[in-house]
Design a protein around this motif. Structure first.
Motif, PDB file in Angstrom:
ATOM      1  N   PHE A 294      12.802   4.255  -0.576  1.00 43.06           N
ATOM      2  CA  PHE A 294      11.908   3.531   0.333  1.00 43.06           C
ATOM      3  C   PHE A 294      10.705   4.411   0.625  1.00 43.06           C
ATOM      4  O   PHE A 294      10.827   5.493   1.195  1.00 43.06           O
ATOM      5  CB  PHE A 294      12.637   3.170   1.640  1.00 43.06           C
ATOM      6  CG  PHE A 294      11.768   2.401   2.599  1.00 43.06           C
ATOM      7  CD1 PHE A 294      11.421   1.080   2.337  1.00 43.06           C
ATOM      8  CD2 PHE A 294      11.284   2.994   3.750  1.00 43.06           C
ATOM      9  CE1 PHE A 294      10.599   0.366   3.205  1.00 43.06           C
ATOM     10  CE2 PHE A 294      10.459   2.292   4.628  1.00 43.06           C
ATOM     11  CZ  PHE A 294      10.125   0.975   4.356  1.00 43.06           C
ATOM     12  N   LEU A 295       9.540   3.944   0.176  1.00 44.07           N
ATOM     13  CA  LEU A 295       8.299   4.695   0.413  1.00 44.07           C
ATOM     14  C   LEU A 295       7.777   4.279   1.777  1.00 44.07           C
ATOM     15  O   LEU A 295       7.335   3.141   1.967  1.00 44.07           O
ATOM     16  CB  LEU A 295       7.286   4.394  -0.696  1.00 44.07           C
ATOM     17  CG  LEU A 295       7.731   4.809  -2.110  1.00 44.07           C
ATOM     18  CD1 LEU A 295       6.677   4.427  -3.140  1.00 44.07           C
ATOM     19  CD2 LEU A 295       8.018   6.307  -2.176  1.00 44.07           C
ATOM     20  N   ASP A 296       7.850   5.212   2.710  1.00 41.75           N
ATOM     21  CA  ASP A 296       7.550   4.860   4.094  1.00 41.75           C
ATOM     22  C   ASP A 296       6.150   5.266   4.531  1.00 41.75           C
ATOM     23  O   ASP A 296       5.744   6.421   4.370  1.00 41.75           O
ATOM     24  CB  ASP A 296       8.586   5.526   5.017  1.00 41.75           C
ATOM     25  CG  ASP A 296       8.486   4.994   6.432  1.00 41.75           C
ATOM     26  OD1 ASP A 296       8.103   3.804   6.581  1.00 41.75           O
ATOM     27  OD2 ASP A 296       8.783   5.731   7.380  1.00 41.75           O
TER      28      ASP A 296
ATOM     29  N   VAL B  49      17.033   6.740  -0.042  1.00 44.55           N
ATOM     30  CA  VAL B  49      16.222   7.900   0.325  1.00 44.55           C
ATOM     31  C   VAL B  49      14.903   7.382   0.892  1.00 44.55           C
ATOM     32  O   VAL B  49      14.224   6.564   0.257  1.00 44.55           O
ATOM     33  CB  VAL B  49      15.955   8.792  -0.913  1.00 44.55           C
ATOM     34  CG1 VAL B  49      15.012   9.926  -0.566  1.00 44.55           C
ATOM     35  CG2 VAL B  49      17.266   9.352  -1.446  1.00 44.55           C
ATOM     36  N   ILE B  50      14.589   7.816   2.098  1.00 40.73           N
ATOM     37  CA  ILE B  50      13.306   7.422   2.701  1.00 40.73           C
ATOM     38  C   ILE B  50      12.318   8.556   2.438  1.00 40.73           C
ATOM     39  O   ILE B  50      12.561   9.703   2.822  1.00 40.73           O
ATOM     40  CB  ILE B  50      13.462   7.164   4.215  1.00 40.73           C
ATOM     41  CG1 ILE B  50      14.473   6.023   4.443  1.00 40.73           C
ATOM     42  CG2 ILE B  50      12.110   6.823   4.854  1.00 40.73           C
ATOM     43  CD1 ILE B  50      14.733   5.693   5.909  1.00 40.73           C
ATOM     44  N   VAL B  51      11.247   8.223   1.742  1.00 40.70           N
ATOM     45  CA  VAL B  51      10.264   9.251   1.354  1.00 40.70           C
ATOM     46  C   VAL B  51       8.985   9.029   2.153  1.00 40.70           C
ATOM     47  O   VAL B  51       8.474   7.902   2.215  1.00 40.70           O
ATOM     48  CB  VAL B  51       9.981   9.160  -0.172  1.00 40.70           C
ATOM     49  CG1 VAL B  51       8.886  10.137  -0.573  1.00 40.70           C
ATOM     50  CG2 VAL B  51      11.253   9.409  -0.966  1.00 40.70           C
ATOM     51  N   ASP B  52       8.491  10.096   2.758  1.00 41.91           N
ATOM     52  CA  ASP B  52       7.225  10.008   3.493  1.00 41.91           C
ATOM     53  C   ASP B  52       6.099   9.799   2.480  1.00 41.91           C
ATOM     54  O   ASP B  52       5.748  10.713   1.730  1.00 41.91           O
ATOM     55  CB  ASP B  52       7.024  11.312   4.289  1.00 41.91           C
ATOM     56  CG  ASP B  52       5.671  11.354   4.987  1.00 41.91           C
ATOM     57  OD1 ASP B  52       4.920  10.356   4.897  1.00 41.91           O
ATOM     58  OD2 ASP B  52       5.357  12.394   5.595  1.00 41.91           O
ATOM     59  N   ALA B  53       5.555   8.586   2.469  1.00 41.54           N
ATOM     60  CA  ALA B  53       4.565   8.228   1.443  1.00 41.54           C
ATOM     61  C   ALA B  53       3.134   8.551   1.875  1.00 41.54           C
ATOM     62  O   ALA B  53       2.185   8.226   1.168  1.00 41.54           O
ATOM     63  CB  ALA B  53       4.694   6.748   1.098  1.00 41.54           C
TER      64      ALA B  53
ATOM     65  N   GLY C   2       0.793  -1.227   0.000  1.00 40.24           N
ATOM     66  CA  GLY C   2       0.000   0.000   0.000  1.00 40.24           C
ATOM     67  C   GLY C   2       0.820   1.268   0.000  1.00 40.24           C
ATOM     68  O   GLY C   2       0.269   2.367   0.088  1.00 40.24           O
ATOM     69  N   ALA C   3       2.132   1.140  -0.098  1.00 38.05           N
ATOM     70  CA  ALA C   3       2.997   2.338  -0.041  1.00 38.05           C
ATOM     71  C   ALA C   3       2.974   3.136  -1.346  1.00 38.05           C
ATOM     72  O   ALA C   3       3.409   4.274  -1.379  1.00 38.05           O
ATOM     73  CB  ALA C   3       4.421   1.926   0.308  1.00 38.05           C
ATOM     74  N   GLY C   4       2.484   2.508  -2.420  1.00 35.12           N
ATOM     75  CA  GLY C   4       2.370   3.227  -3.697  1.00 35.12           C
ATOM     76  C   GLY C   4       3.572   3.054  -4.612  1.00 35.12           C
ATOM     77  O   GLY C   4       3.840   3.901  -5.466  1.00 35.12           O
ATOM     78  N   LYS C   5       4.281   1.932  -4.461  1.00 32.51           N
ATOM     79  CA  LYS C   5       5.480   1.697  -5.283  1.00 32.51           C
ATOM     80  C   LYS C   5       5.159   1.725  -6.774  1.00 32.51           C
ATOM     81  O   LYS C   5       5.867   2.349  -7.558  1.00 32.51           O
ATOM     82  CB  LYS C   5       6.109   0.326  -4.953  1.00 32.51           C
ATOM     83  CG  LYS C   5       6.786   0.270  -3.603  1.00 32.51           C
ATOM     84  CD  LYS C   5       7.467  -1.078  -3.395  1.00 32.51           C
ATOM     85  CE  LYS C   5       6.513  -2.173  -3.010  1.00 32.51           C
ATOM     86  NZ  LYS C   5       6.229  -3.188  -3.971  1.00 32.51           N
TER      87      LYS C   5
END
Ligand code: TYD
Length: 246
Positions: free
Chosen positions: A173-175, A222-226, A53-56
């Protein structure tokens, strides 16, 4: 020796030195051009990771469009692959075929090596042709999922020390927190299922964060606030990709 003969000898030595220096310069230039061409034309290897569900998929597509609009060639791919090694893995993931956790870890590594080396659309082949590769999941997933079930050091070493498993140029990384993830994917489900999912999502997210922490300094991650709108997430991703392209 007459003065003229001595002068002639000196002159010849001078010409020889000049020629040698020129030859050296030409060699250096041709070497650096060769190196430069290879480096400039090589594609970049970008991996998307994240919990369910992170939207990859959405973000990978948006990035592909952005890169192709700017004139780059892009190959979209995913793990497990569609190759026989990946098809075998899907049977294990669906529960149709029973394998131990360590067997599954080995199968993911085998699929990854095949993915890197496939002569047609393999990761290496594409990058060498100057095509960017965007991959949905890679060894970060194996380290998070299988690495938390079997020995982490073993799983880490199989992936990071394997000469045929390329290190990505960038991992995005979509977090999302498990709650945010469930808000997107679990609408209408039974509470028991939601509870089970929350447990699993939370465990997987913690495992991922542990992996990213372990790889800090070794890899570009890069950790991205998803948990934001699609456009804001995309803008962060574009910025991270621009950083590796310039
Ligand atoms: P998939 O149907 O491709 O889902 P997703 O869209 O979430 O990627 O399923 C892949 C599943 O395989 C997912 O649950 C994570 C798991 N997996 C591992 O356990 N280890 C790995 O190395 C990889 C690549 C995936």
């Amino acid at each position: 020796m007459s003065l003229t003969a001595a002068f002639d000898k000196l002159f010849v030595a001078f010409i020889q030195s000049v020629l040698a220096i020129c030859a050296g310069l030409c060699y250096t230039v041709s070497k650096s051009e060769e190196w430069g061409t290879g480096t400039v034309n090589r594609g970049v290897f970008i991996v998307f990771e994240g919990i369910d569900g992170a939207g990859k998929t959405t973000q990978a597509e948006l990035l592909r469009n952005r890169l192709t609009e700017s004139g780059r060639r892009v190959h979209m791919t995913a793990e497990p692959t569609d190759m026989p090694t990946g098809v075998a893995l899907r049977r294990v993931l669906s529960g149709k075929v029973k394998k131990s956790e360590s067997e599954a870890a080995l199968m993911f590594v085998q699929d990854r090596v095949a993915h890197n080396l496939a002569p047609e659309n393999g990761i290496e082949a594409c990058l060498a042709k100057g095509i960017d590769v965007i991959c949905d999941r890679y060894y970060y997933s194996t380290m998070a999922y299988q690495g938390s079930s079997v020995d982490y050091g073993w799983v880490r070493s199989m992936n990071l020390d394997c000469p045929d498993i390329r290190k990505p140029d960038l991992c995005i990384f979509l977090d999302l927190t498990p709650e945010q993830s469930l808000g997107r994917i679990a609408a209408g489900r039974q509470s028991v299922e939601i509870y089970e999912n929350r447990e699993t999502l939370s465990r997987v997210r913690q495992a991922f964060l542990g992996v990213l922490n372990d790889l800090e300094g070794r890899e570009r991650i890069v950790i991205v606030d998803a948990h934001r709108d699609i456009g804001a997430i995309h803008a962060d991703i574009v910025k991270a990709v621009e950083d590796i392209l310039t």
